[in-house]
Design a protein around this motif. Structure first.
Motif, PDB file in Angstrom:
ATOM      1  N   TYR A  96       0.813  -1.211   0.000  1.00 21.60           N
ATOM      2  CA  TYR A  96       0.000   0.000   0.000  1.00 21.60           C
ATOM      3  C   TYR A  96       0.846   1.260   0.000  1.00 21.60           C
ATOM      4  O   TYR A  96       0.468   2.284  -0.557  1.00 21.60           O
ATOM      5  CB  TYR A  96      -0.927  -0.025   1.219  1.00 21.60           C
ATOM      6  N   ARG A 125      -3.027   5.464  -5.800  1.00 21.45           N
ATOM      7  CA  ARG A 125      -4.172   5.859  -6.633  1.00 21.45           C
ATOM      8  C   ARG A 125      -3.772   5.891  -8.107  1.00 21.45           C
ATOM      9  O   ARG A 125      -4.457   5.320  -8.960  1.00 21.45           O
ATOM     10  CB  ARG A 125      -4.697   7.219  -6.180  1.00 21.45           C
ATOM     11  N   LEU A 163      -3.008   2.441  -9.563  1.00 21.67           N
ATOM     12  CA  LEU A 163      -4.220   1.717  -9.931  1.00 21.67           C
ATOM     13  C   LEU A 163      -4.798   2.223 -11.245  1.00 21.67           C
ATOM     14  O   LEU A 163      -5.289   1.445 -12.066  1.00 21.67           O
ATOM     15  CB  LEU A 163      -5.257   1.843  -8.813  1.00 21.67           C
ATOM     16  N   LEU A 215     -11.520  -5.441 -10.617  1.00 25.61           N
ATOM     17  CA  LEU A 215     -10.736  -4.676  -9.651  1.00 25.61           C
ATOM     18  C   LEU A 215      -9.592  -5.524  -9.098  1.00 25.61           C
ATOM     19  O   LEU A 215      -8.504  -5.007  -8.830  1.00 25.61           O
ATOM     20  CB  LEU A 215     -11.624  -4.186  -8.507  1.00 25.61           C
ATOM     21  N   ALA A 221      -5.729  -4.471  -8.991  1.00 27.17           N
ATOM     22  CA  ALA A 221      -4.968  -4.491  -7.748  1.00 27.17           C
ATOM     23  C   ALA A 221      -3.722  -5.358  -7.900  1.00 27.17           C
ATOM     24  O   ALA A 221      -2.624  -4.966  -7.471  1.00 27.17           O
ATOM     25  CB  ALA A 221      -5.839  -5.018  -6.611  1.00 27.17           C
ATOM     26  N   PRO A 228      -6.744  -6.532  -3.172  1.00 29.22           N
ATOM     27  CA  PRO A 228      -7.997  -5.921  -3.628  1.00 29.22           C
ATOM     28  C   PRO A 228      -8.602  -4.964  -2.610  1.00 29.22           C
ATOM     29  O   PRO A 228      -9.198  -3.946  -2.992  1.00 29.22           O
ATOM     30  CB  PRO A 228      -8.901  -7.134  -3.870  1.00 29.22           C
ATOM     31  N   VAL A 272      -7.718  -1.253  -2.890  1.00 34.11           N
ATOM     32  CA  VAL A 272      -8.334  -0.447  -3.952  1.00 34.11           C
ATOM     33  C   VAL A 272      -9.425   0.444  -3.376  1.00 34.11           C
ATOM     34  O   VAL A 272      -9.572   1.611  -3.763  1.00 34.11           O
ATOM     35  CB  VAL A 272      -8.924  -1.360  -5.045  1.00 34.11           C
ATOM     36  N   TYR A 273     -10.175  -0.092  -2.417  1.00 28.38           N
ATOM     37  CA  TYR A 273     -11.334   0.631  -1.896  1.00 28.38           C
ATOM     38  C   TYR A 273     -10.949   1.806  -1.002  1.00 28.38           C
ATOM     39  O   TYR A 273     -11.818   2.570  -0.586  1.00 28.38           O
ATOM     40  CB  TYR A 273     -12.247  -0.346  -1.161  1.00 28.38           C
ATOM     41  N   ARG A 332     -15.195  -0.496  -9.679  1.00 28.99           N
ATOM     42  CA  ARG A 332     -14.563  -0.428 -11.002  1.00 28.99           C
ATOM     43  C   ARG A 332     -15.013   0.790 -11.788  1.00 28.99           C
ATOM     44  O   ARG A 332     -14.200   1.438 -12.453  1.00 28.99           O
ATOM     45  CB  ARG A 332     -14.866  -1.707 -11.792  1.00 28.99           C
ATOM     46  N   LEU A 355     -13.127   3.773 -10.813  1.00 27.81           N
ATOM     47  CA  LEU A 355     -11.767   3.726 -11.353  1.00 27.81           C
ATOM     48  C   LEU A 355     -11.756   4.101 -12.826  1.00 27.81           C
ATOM     49  O   LEU A 355     -10.889   4.860 -13.282  1.00 27.81           O
ATOM     50  CB  LEU A 355     -11.191   2.321 -11.148  1.00 27.81           C
TER      51      LEU A 355
END
Length: 205
Positions: free
Chosen positions: A6, A12, A15, A33, A37, A44, A47-48, A54, A57
Motif C-alpha cells: 500500500y 491511486r 491503480l 478490480l 490491484a 484488492p 483499492v477501496y 470499477r 476507477l
C-alpha cells in the motif's frame, strides 16, 4: 522481488495506470478490480481506499484522458490559427493522434458506456474538449451564408463522428486496418469532402 504494498508510492495513480493497461488489453468492461490491484501490486481491499468500485476507477481514467485530450485539442486549435480552416482540420487530426497515443484513455472515455455526467468534474472535462471542436466549427461556419449555415454543433458532431469512425475501423489494429490508405489520409480526405460540400474549401483554400 518483494511485492509492492500500500505504501509503495502513489497507489491511486498506480491503480489508474494498471486499469489503463488492462483496458487497452481487454476493453473497459473486460477486467476486474482484483486484476487491477494485482497489477498494481496491492491487495484488492487496498483499492477501496481510493475507489468505490470499477466504475469509479474507469471514471478517473476517463477524467485524466479528457484532461490530456483537452490540452491536445486546444494546442491543435491554436496552432492552426489564424486560418479557421487549418484550425478546424488540426483539431480533427488531434483526435486521431490522441486515440493512437492513448488507447486506454480513449477507450475509457468513449467506449466504457460512462455518462459524461457521471461526475461534475467529468462533465466539465468533456465540455472543455468538445467545446474546442465546436469553436473551430463555429469559426469556420462563419464563411457560409447565414441562410445555408448549419448549426456549428452539428458540424462538429459530424467531424467527431468521422474521426471516431476512422479510429474504430482503421487506426487500432482491427480488421479494417488492412485498408491501403493511412488513417490520416482517410480522415483528411473525408473532412475535405465534407467541407467542400459546405462550400468551405474554396472559402479558405
Amino acid at each position: 522481488m518483494p511485492k509492492r504494498g500500500y505504501h509503495h508510492g502513489n497507489l491511486r495513480q498506480a491503480l489508474v495506470d494498471a486499469a489503463l493497461s488492462l483496458i487497452e488489453e481487454k476493453g473497459p468492461t473486460g477486467f476486474t478490480l482484483s486484476e487491477a490491484a494485482k497489477q498494481a501490486g496491492v491487495t484488492p481491499a487496498a483499492v477501496y481506499r481510493h475507489f468505490e468500485g470499477r466504475e469509479d476507477l474507469i471514471i478517473e481514467c476517463a477524467l485524466q484522458g479528457h484532461a490530456i485530450f483537452g490540452d491536445l485539442m486546444e494546442y491543435a486549435f491554436e496552432s492552426g490559427q489564424p486560418s479557421a480552416l487549418r484550425a478546424f482540420e488540426a483539431t480533427g487530426r488531434a483526435y486521431l493522434a490522441f486515440a493512437r497515443k492513448h488507447p486506454g484513455h480513449y477507450m475509457a472515455m468513449f467506449e466504457s458506456g460512462l455518462s459524461r455526467h457521471a461526475t461534475p468534474d467529468l462533465a466539465r472535462a468533456v465540455a472543455r474538449s468538445r467545446g474546442v471542436l465546436e469553436q473551430a466549427a463555429e469559426n469556420l461556419s462563419r464563411h457560409i451564408p447565414p441562410e445555408r449555415r448549419p448549426p456549428s454543433a452539428m458540424v462538429s458532431a459530424h467531424i467527431w463522428a468521422m474521426c471516431h469512425g476512422v479510429v474504430e475501423l482503421f487506426a487500432r489494429g482491427k480488421p479494417g486496418a488492412n485498408t491501403p490508405f493511412a488513417p490520416e489520409d482517410l480522415l483528411e480526405a473525408g473532412i475535405g469532402v465534407y467541407l467542400r460540400g459546405l462550400g468551405l474549401i474554396e472559402a479558405e483554400a
